[in-house]
Write an enzyme that holds these catalytic residues in place. Sequence first.
Site, PDB file in Angstrom:
ATOM      1  N   GLU A 159       0.817  -1.122  -0.021  1.00  0.00           N
ATOM      2  CA  GLU A 159       0.041  -0.133  -0.174  1.00  0.00           C
ATOM      3  C   GLU A 159       0.988   1.149   0.113  1.00  0.00           C
ATOM      4  OE1 GLU A 159      -3.071   0.354  -0.485  1.00  0.00           O
ATOM      5  OE2 GLU A 159      -3.470  -1.769  -0.747  1.00  0.00           O
TER       6      GLU A 159
ATOM      7  N   TYR B 151      -6.661   6.281   4.302  1.00  0.00           N
ATOM      8  CA  TYR B 151      -6.779   5.406   3.245  1.00  0.00           C
ATOM      9  C   TYR B 151      -5.874   4.256   3.482  1.00  0.00           C
ATOM     10  CZ  TYR B 151      -6.100   2.638  -0.764  1.00  0.00           C
ATOM     11  OH  TYR B 151      -6.024   1.447  -1.514  1.00  0.00           O
TER      12      TYR B 151
ATOM     13  N   ASP C  42     -10.144   4.887  -2.325  1.00  0.00           N
ATOM     14  CA  ASP C  42      -8.807   5.427  -3.297  1.00  0.00           C
ATOM     15  C   ASP C  42      -9.330   6.428  -4.611  1.00  0.00           C
ATOM     16  OD1 ASP C  42      -9.389   3.506  -5.124  1.00  0.00           O
ATOM     17  OD2 ASP C  42      -7.474   2.873  -5.214  1.00  0.00           O
TER      18      ASP C  42
ATOM     19  N   CYS D 189     -14.047   1.527 -15.709  1.00  0.00           N
ATOM     20  CA  CYS D 189     -14.574   2.773 -15.201  1.00  0.00           C
ATOM     21  C   CYS D 189     -13.222   3.970 -15.043  1.00  0.00           C
ATOM     22  CB  CYS D 189     -15.184   3.027 -13.802  1.00  0.00           C
ATOM     23  SG  CYS D 189     -16.378   4.133 -13.736  1.00  0.00           S
TER      24      CYS D 189
ATOM     25  N   CYS E 220     -17.889   1.646 -20.774  1.00  0.00           N
ATOM     26  CA  CYS E 220     -19.239   1.015 -20.310  1.00  0.00           C
ATOM     27  C   CYS E 220     -19.794  -0.009 -20.829  1.00  0.00           C
ATOM     28  CB  CYS E 220     -20.212   2.136 -20.425  1.00  0.00           C
ATOM     29  SG  CYS E 220     -19.654   3.998 -19.410  1.00  0.00           S
TER      30      CYS E 220
ATOM     31  N   CYS F 285     -19.065  -3.027 -18.818  1.00  0.00           N
ATOM     32  CA  CYS F 285     -19.006  -2.822 -17.417  1.00  0.00           C
ATOM     33  C   CYS F 285     -20.206  -3.493 -16.621  1.00  0.00           C
ATOM     34  CB  CYS F 285     -19.286  -1.467 -16.939  1.00  0.00           C
ATOM     35  SG  CYS F 285     -19.580  -0.864 -15.387  1.00  0.00           S
TER      36      CYS F 285
ATOM     37  N   CYS G 234     -26.297   2.261 -13.975  1.00  0.00           N
ATOM     38  CA  CYS G 234     -25.221   3.264 -13.620  1.00  0.00           C
ATOM     39  C   CYS G 234     -26.060   4.561 -14.521  1.00  0.00           C
ATOM     40  CB  CYS G 234     -24.121   3.108 -14.062  1.00  0.00           C
ATOM     41  SG  CYS G 234     -22.861   4.394 -14.201  1.00  0.00           S
TER      42      CYS G 234
HETATM   43  S1  SF4 Z   1     -21.538   2.118 -16.599  1.00  0.00           S
HETATM   44 FE1  SF4 Z   1     -20.691   3.633 -14.823  1.00  0.00          FE
HETATM   45  S2  SF4 Z   1     -19.626   2.429 -13.517  1.00  0.00           S
HETATM   46 FE2  SF4 Z   1     -19.628   1.462 -15.458  1.00  0.00          FE
HETATM   47  S3  SF4 Z   1     -17.896   2.288 -16.622  1.00  0.00           S
HETATM   48 FE3  SF4 Z   1     -19.708   3.465 -17.301  1.00  0.00          FE
HETATM   49  S4  SF4 Z   1     -19.595   5.127 -15.779  1.00  0.00           S
HETATM   50 FE4  SF4 Z   1     -18.075   3.528 -14.998  1.00  0.00          FE
END
Ligand code: SF4
Length: 244
Positions: A37, A114, A132, A162, A169, A172, A178
């Site tokens: 870390e 953190y 973070d 992300c 996305c 994702c 989201c």
């Molecule tokens: S859908 Fe949302 S969480 Fe996923 S990569 Fe796109 S902005 Fe990031």
Amino acid sequence: MGRVAQVEAALLEWFRGAARDLPWRRTRDPYAILVSEVMLQQTQVERVVPRYLAWLERWPSAEALAAASTADVIREWQGLGYNRRAVNLQRAARRVAERGWPADLTELPGVGPYTAAAVGNFAFGREELPVDTNVRRVQERTGATFGPAAAQALMDLGAMVCLARVPRCGGCPLADACPSRGRRYEPLRRQSPFEGSFRQRRARTLRLVAEEPRPLRDLDASAVESLRADGLIVVEDERVRLPA
Ligand code: SF4
């Protein structure tokens, strides 16, 4: 299952298949996790991996690092940058070797909230979510709340999917839920260039002194003063050396 639990479940399911294989994820040893870390605070993962492995080979425990000469510790750190971290890491190891791990990990030199939460979670299994920049970005974009079990998954999602400017996305696991899906972001403010900076002058001065003790008059005076204030060098009889 509520929405919050669903989002986290989707994230953890993705993580099972996509997790980065990082050496500090194969241990619960608080010392090893602290080393990782502290290295990761300002250095990229790819650069940290070999240095982390070499460090643990050389000093496999807090006791071993506590007993090392500070000069060797500073030399071993060379190239990772922000060298004060090395001195603080050894101070932390000495504190642990003498008195064990404190309940409040921020009592250790160089350990902020953190890092304390990361070591608390990954080594001691505490219910804390280390936040973070990657984790914060996913939290802000999704608007979701995540528990401590999602920490590593959030870090990997932030590092691989992300992304800061152009999030991926399409791949994702949280896209369905989201509200930021498909958005693009302005470039982040870049770190000021290393070339020609005071950081570079400090690094060069430390490198010279790490090779061998040098006369004070041959070195950059302001860099020497700043390194001395950080405990990275000692000035004695007009000569500059690493701490014993
Ligand atoms: S859908 Fe949302 S969480 Fe996923 S990569 Fe796109 S902005 Fe990031």
